[in-house]
Design an enzyme around this catalytic site. Structure first.
Site, PDB file in Angstrom:
ATOM      1  N   LYS A  59       0.765  -1.220  -0.172  1.00  0.00           N
ATOM      2  CA  LYS A  59      -0.114  -0.010   0.031  1.00  0.00           C
ATOM      3  C   LYS A  59       0.652   1.351   0.060  1.00  0.00           C
ATOM      4  CE  LYS A  59      -2.106   2.598   3.492  1.00  0.00           C
ATOM      5  NZ  LYS A  59      -1.030   3.299   3.828  1.00  0.00           N
ATOM      6  N   ASN A  60       2.023   1.075   0.472  1.00  0.00           N
ATOM      7  CA  ASN A  60       2.978   2.460   0.584  1.00  0.00           C
ATOM      8  C   ASN A  60       3.846   2.411  -0.445  1.00  0.00           C
ATOM      9  OD1 ASN A  60       1.632   3.247   2.971  1.00  0.00           O
ATOM     10  ND2 ASN A  60       3.644   2.692   4.409  1.00  0.00           N
ATOM     11  N   ARG A 113      -2.850  11.115   1.534  1.00  0.00           N
ATOM     12  CA  ARG A 113      -1.507  12.183   1.439  1.00  0.00           C
ATOM     13  C   ARG A 113      -0.755  11.861   0.144  1.00  0.00           C
ATOM     14  NH1 ARG A 113       1.299  14.717   5.089  1.00  0.00           N
ATOM     15  NH2 ARG A 113       3.519  14.458   5.038  1.00  0.00           N
ATOM     16  N   CYS A 147      -4.646   9.049   7.135  1.00  0.00           N
ATOM     17  CA  CYS A 147      -4.938   8.840   8.201  1.00  0.00           C
ATOM     18  C   CYS A 147      -4.631   9.778   9.304  1.00  0.00           C
ATOM     19  CB  CYS A 147      -4.033   7.464   8.743  1.00  0.00           C
ATOM     20  SG  CYS A 147      -4.450   5.975   7.857  1.00  0.00           S
ATOM     21  N   ASP A 158       4.212   1.551  11.561  1.00  0.00           N
ATOM     22  CA  ASP A 158       2.924   0.767  11.279  1.00  0.00           C
ATOM     23  C   ASP A 158       2.944  -0.688  12.103  1.00  0.00           C
ATOM     24  OD1 ASP A 158       1.779   2.513   8.447  1.00  0.00           O
ATOM     25  OD2 ASP A 158       3.861   2.824   8.972  1.00  0.00           O
ATOM     26  N   VAL A 212       8.254   8.238  15.329  1.00  0.00           N
ATOM     27  CA  VAL A 212       8.154   8.430  14.092  1.00  0.00           C
ATOM     28  C   VAL A 212       6.655   9.675  13.765  1.00  0.00           C
ATOM     29  CG1 VAL A 212       7.670   7.652  11.527  1.00  0.00           C
ATOM     30  CG2 VAL A 212       9.110   6.645  12.977  1.00  0.00           C
TER      31      VAL A 212
END
Ligand code: UD1
Length: 440
Positions: free
Chosen positions: A25-26, A98, A122, A315, A337
Site C-alpha cells: 500500500k505504501n 496524502r 490517516c 505501522d 516517527v
C-alpha cells in the site's frame, strides 16, 4: 453508519488459515504517480484492490492519463497528454489521501505548475508538508501561499538539480525528491534520505525507466537528471505492513496464520521482535510464504522503539502492542516517527487492557516529541483478559488493532468504522473468514 461499516465478531479463540498479500500500500500509489513522468505506457503488477489505488487511479484519470486494469493485479497507465486538475478536483483528492502531494514534482516537470495542499489520509499526527516544499523550492520552483497550501510554478528552464539535506528522513519528502531529481537538469543529492523498502522499490522502477540514481551507504541519494524517461513493466514489492498485521493476530490469539506473497528481507526487524516476544515463524524455501505461531504459551513483554528503516516500523507498532497485552509483565513503547499514534489506547483500555500513555521519551533515543509534550510513549501491563465491547476505528493501522483486540477478547464485539481498513487491506472480510474469524 451502514452495516458495511461495522464488524460484529466473536473473539477468544485461536485463529488459523492462509492470507495472501499483494503489492505494498505504501509503494504502489507512488509507482503510479511515477508514471506521470513519461508519456509511454507503464504497467504495474501485484496491485491490490484497495482505496488508495482506486483514488490514485481516479486522480491520474483526472490529470488526463488513461488508466486500465487489463488483468487481475495489473494496472496500465499512459500519461501521454496531462494537464493540471481543477480546484474542486484537487480538494476531493487532497482531503482524502496524502499521496496526491507527490504529484507536485511530476506536474511541475510536465505542465510547469502544481498545488501543494495540506494533505489528508490517516489521522496520525500533524503530518506537515514543509519538507516537500523545501525539496520543490530547491529544484527552483517558486511558491505562492494560497488558502489551501501553496501554488508552485516551475522556472522557465524546468526543474534544476539541487542538493537538499532533510532535517528528518521523511519517506514522502524523499519520494518527492526522487520524482523531481530524475528529470531535473543536472545533478542532485538528498542527504538524510529515507531508505524504506518502498523507496528502494520506487528507485528500482525509475532506474528501469532510464533514471540515473545512486544510493550511498550514509543515507544519501545521488541523481543525475535525464531528459526523457521511458515506459516500464514493474512488479511492486509485497505489503510488509499487512504481513505483520496478520502475524500479530497469530501471536495474540495463539493461532497459526500462513501469509503468502511476502519477502523476508523487508520483515527482518519485525521477525526479531516477534521471536523475542515468544513467537516463531517458518518460511517456505523461497521465502515467499511464512507461517506465524507462538513458540511459548505465555508471551514475553518487550521494550520497543519505532524508527525509520531499518528500525521497527511505526505501522507495525499498534498490532504488536495489542498482542503484547497478552504478555506477562511490563511492555514499554517509544513512538518516534509519528507524534500521535497511540490513539488506539482508549479502545484497548475499554476492552480491559492496562495501558498508560506518557509524554516523556521512554526509550534510548531522545526524540523530536519529548520536548513538545506529545503523548508518544506507553507502558502496557499484562497479561489482561480482554472483554468484548463496541469500539470505533479512528485510522487504518489502529483499525486492525481494534479488530485484533476484539478477536483476543472473550465474547462478542462490534468494531465500527471498518471501511477505513479498505485503505490498506484488500478483501478484508474474506481474509478474516479465511483465518477462521466468526463474523456475526
Ligand atoms: C509514510 C507511510 C506511513 C509510514 C511513514 C513512516 C505512505 C502512504 N505512508 O508516510 O504509513 O508510517 O511513511 O514510515 O507511504 N514530516 C515533516 N514534514 C514533512 C513530511 C513529514 O515534518 O514535510 C514528519 C511527519 O510529520 C512525521 C515524520 O516526518 O513525523 C515521518 O513522516 P514521513 O516519513 O514523511 O511519512 P509519510 O511519507 O507521510
Amino acid at each position: 453508519m451502514t452495516d458495511d461499516d461495522a464488524l460484529r465478531l466473536t473473539g477468544g479463540m485461536p485463529l488459523g488459515g492462509t492470507v495472501k498479500v499483494r503489492g505494498s500500500k505504501n509503494a504502489v500509489p507512488k509507482l503510479m504517480v511515477a508514471a506521470l513522468l513519461t508519456g509511454e505506457p507503464v504497467v504495474i503488477h501485484n496491485v491490490s484492490q484497495i482505496f488508495d489505488t482506486w483514488l490514485v487511479s481516479e486522480l491520474l484519470d483526472t490529470l488526463g492519463c488513461a488508466t486500465a486494469q487489463p488483468a487481475d493485479g495489473q494496472l496500465r497507465i499512459e500519461a501521454r497528454d496531462i494537464h493540471p486538475a481543477a480546484t474542486r478536483d484537487l480538494e476531493y483528492f487532497h482531503t482524502r489521501s496524502r499521496i496526491p502531494v507527490l504529484t507536485c514534482a511530476p506536474l511541475l516537470h510536465r505542465v510547469g505548475e502544481a498545488e501543494l495542499w495540506k494533505p489528508g489520509g490517516c489521522s496520525i499526527g500533524e503530518r506537515p508538508v514543509d519538507l516537500h516544499l523545501e525539496v520543490l523550492r530547491a529544484f527552483g520552483a517558486t511558491s505562492e501561499r494560497t488558502e489551501t497550501g501553496f501554488k508552485l510554478t516551475a522556472r522557465a528552464g524546468g526543474l534544476r538539480g539541487a542538493v537538499v539535506e532533510l532535517k528528518y528522513p521523511s519517506v514522502g519528502a524523499t519520494e518527492q525528491f526522487l520524482l523531481g531529481a530524475v528529470v531535473a537538469t543536472g545533478d542532485s543529492e538528498l542527504r538524510n534520505a529515507a531508505m524504506e523498502p518502498e523507496i528502494i522499490d520506487l528507485i528500482s522502477m525509475l532506474q528501469r525507466m532510464g533514471a540515473l540514481i545512486t544510493v550511498q551507504p550514509d543515507r544519501a541519494i545521488q541523481v543525475t537528471g535525464v531528459s526523457r524517461l521511458r515506459g516500464v513493466s514493474h512488479t511492486a514489492i509485497p505489503d510488509r505492513l499487512e504481513a505483520a498485521s496478520w502475524a500479530s493476530l497469530a501471536l495474540a490469539t495463539d493461532g497459526h496464520i500462513t501469509v503468502s506473497g511476502v519477502r523476508q528481507a523487508d520483515l527482518g526487524t519485525y521477525l526479531n521482535v516477534y521471536r523475542r516476544a515468544g513467537g516463531e515463524f517458518d518460511f517456505s524455501s523461497d521465502g515467499s510464504e511464512v507461517t506465524f505461531r507462538r513458540e511459548r504459551s505465555m508471551l514475553r513483554p518487550l521494550v520497543i522503539e519505532t524508527d525509520v528503516h531499518p528500525g521497527f516500523m511505526t505501522d507495525w507498532q499498534s498490532p504488536m502492542i495489542t498482542a503484547l497485552t497478552q504478555a506477562e509483565g511490563v511492555t514499554v513503547l517509544h513512538e518516534t516517527v509519528h507524534e500521535n499514534r497511540l490513539g488506539y489506547s482508549k479502545a484497548l483500555s475499554a476492552l480491559g487492557a492496562q495501558m498508560q500513555i506518557f509524554t516523556e521519551c521512554l526509550g534510548r533515543t531522545r526524540c523530536r516529541f519529548g520536548s513538545r509534550n506529545h503523548r508518544h510513549s506507553a507502558v502496557v501491563v499484562g497479561p489482561t483478559k480482554l472483554q468484548g465491547t463496541t469500539v470505533q476505528v479512528p485510522d487504518l493501522r489502529a483499525g486492525f488493532s481494534y479488530v485484533l483486540a476484539a478477536l483476543v477478547a472473550q465474547g462478542d464485539s462490534t468494531v465500527t468504522g471498518v471501511s477505513l481498513l479498505d485503505r490498506g487491506y484488500e478483501n478484508f472480510r474474506e481474509k478474516l473468514l479465511g483465518v477462521g474469524v466468526k463474523l456475526r
